[in-house]
Design a protein around this motif. Structure first.
Motif, mmCIF file in Angstrom:
data_model
loop_
_atom_site.group_PDB
_atom_site.id
_atom_site.type_symbol
_atom_site.label_atom_id
_atom_site.label_comp_id
_atom_site.label_asym_id
_atom_site.label_seq_id
_atom_site.Cartn_x
_atom_site.Cartn_y
_atom_site.Cartn_z
ATOM 1 N N SER A 67 -1.456 2.942 9.309
ATOM 2 C CA SER A 67 -0.060 3.070 8.928
ATOM 3 C C SER A 67 0.097 4.057 7.776
ATOM 4 O O SER A 67 -0.657 4.003 6.806
ATOM 5 C CB SER A 67 0.442 1.690 8.519
ATOM 6 N N LEU A 68 1.078 4.910 7.912
ATOM 7 C CA LEU A 68 1.465 5.763 6.795
ATOM 8 C C LEU A 68 2.597 5.054 6.072
ATOM 9 O O LEU A 68 3.515 4.539 6.709
ATOM 10 C CB LEU A 68 1.939 7.129 7.279
ATOM 11 N N GLN A 69 2.511 5.014 4.751
ATOM 12 C CA GLN A 69 3.535 4.357 3.953
ATOM 13 C C GLN A 69 3.946 5.268 2.816
ATOM 14 O O GLN A 69 3.177 6.122 2.369
ATOM 15 C CB GLN A 69 3.011 3.039 3.388
ATOM 16 N N ILE A 112 2.682 16.500 -0.066
ATOM 17 C CA ILE A 112 2.856 15.355 0.820
ATOM 18 C C ILE A 112 2.043 14.153 0.342
ATOM 19 O O ILE A 112 2.470 13.009 0.467
ATOM 20 C CB ILE A 112 2.521 15.733 2.285
ATOM 21 N N SER A 113 0.882 14.400 -0.245
ATOM 22 C CA SER A 113 0.049 13.295 -0.739
ATOM 23 C C SER A 113 0.670 12.592 -1.939
ATOM 24 O O SER A 113 0.252 11.495 -2.298
ATOM 25 C CB SER A 113 -1.357 13.789 -1.087
ATOM 26 N N ASP A 114 1.679 13.194 -2.539
ATOM 27 C CA ASP A 114 2.390 12.556 -3.651
ATOM 28 C C ASP A 114 3.390 11.502 -3.149
ATOM 29 O O ASP A 114 3.816 10.649 -3.925
ATOM 30 C CB ASP A 114 3.141 13.582 -4.490
ATOM 31 N N ILE A 115 3.744 11.580 -1.865
ATOM 32 C CA ILE A 115 4.760 10.650 -1.371
ATOM 33 C C ILE A 115 4.272 9.734 -0.241
ATOM 34 O O ILE A 115 4.885 8.713 0.015
ATOM 35 C CB ILE A 115 6.035 11.395 -0.912
ATOM 36 N N LEU A 116 3.172 10.100 0.425
ATOM 37 C CA LEU A 116 2.658 9.282 1.521
ATOM 38 C C LEU A 116 1.232 8.816 1.251
ATOM 39 O O LEU A 116 0.463 9.509 0.601
ATOM 40 C CB LEU A 116 2.641 10.067 2.830
ATOM 41 N N ILE A 117 0.921 7.628 1.775
ATOM 42 C CA ILE A 117 -0.435 7.099 1.689
ATOM 43 C C ILE A 117 -0.777 6.476 3.043
ATOM 44 O O ILE A 117 0.087 5.930 3.723
ATOM 45 C CB ILE A 117 -0.565 6.064 0.547
ATOM 46 N N TYR A 118 -2.043 6.591 3.428
ATOM 47 C CA TYR A 118 -2.522 5.988 4.655
ATOM 48 C C TYR A 118 -3.140 4.625 4.315
ATOM 49 O O TYR A 118 -3.968 4.523 3.413
ATOM 50 C CB TYR A 118 -3.578 6.871 5.311
ATOM 51 N N ARG A 119 -2.723 3.602 5.010
ATOM 52 C CA ARG A 119 -3.279 2.255 4.833
ATOM 53 C C ARG A 119 -3.789 1.772 6.193
ATOM 54 O O ARG A 119 -3.066 1.817 7.184
ATOM 55 C CB ARG A 119 -2.231 1.287 4.303
ATOM 56 N N LYS A 120 -5.011 1.306 6.190
ATOM 57 C CA LYS A 120 -5.607 0.759 7.393
ATOM 58 C C LYS A 120 -5.027 -0.612 7.692
ATOM 59 O O LYS A 120 -4.916 -1.439 6.789
ATOM 60 C CB LYS A 120 -7.107 0.631 7.163
#
Length: 69
Positions: free
Chosen positions: A2-4, A59-67
């Motif tokens: 999931s991207l959050q 983009i890495s400042d606003i989105l994070i990938y969570r397993k």
């Protein structure tokens, strides 16, 4: 998987002086996209590019990938 969102995008834009009224008036983001951001739903790459430009961030400042578990 999931991207959050790492941040509240609308709050971050507001801190930069960009209100939802301004976003709609200047046609930077549509009302449906603004609603998706309010709900934490995903938006298109084009909208993410617009958000990054407005926030002057990566983009890495606003989105994070969570397993997912």
């Amino acid at each position: 998987m999931s991207l959050q969102y790492k941040i509240n995008i609308l709050e971050a834009l507001k801190e930069k002086g960009v209100t939802t009224y301004t976003l709609r008036k200047e046609k930077a983001l549509s009302e449906s996209t603004i609603q998706k951001l309010r709900n934490g739903d995903g938006v298109s790459w084009e909208n993410l590019e617009t958000i990054c430009r407005l926030l002057e961030c990566d983009i890495s400042d606003i989105l994070i990938y969570r397993k997912d578990n």
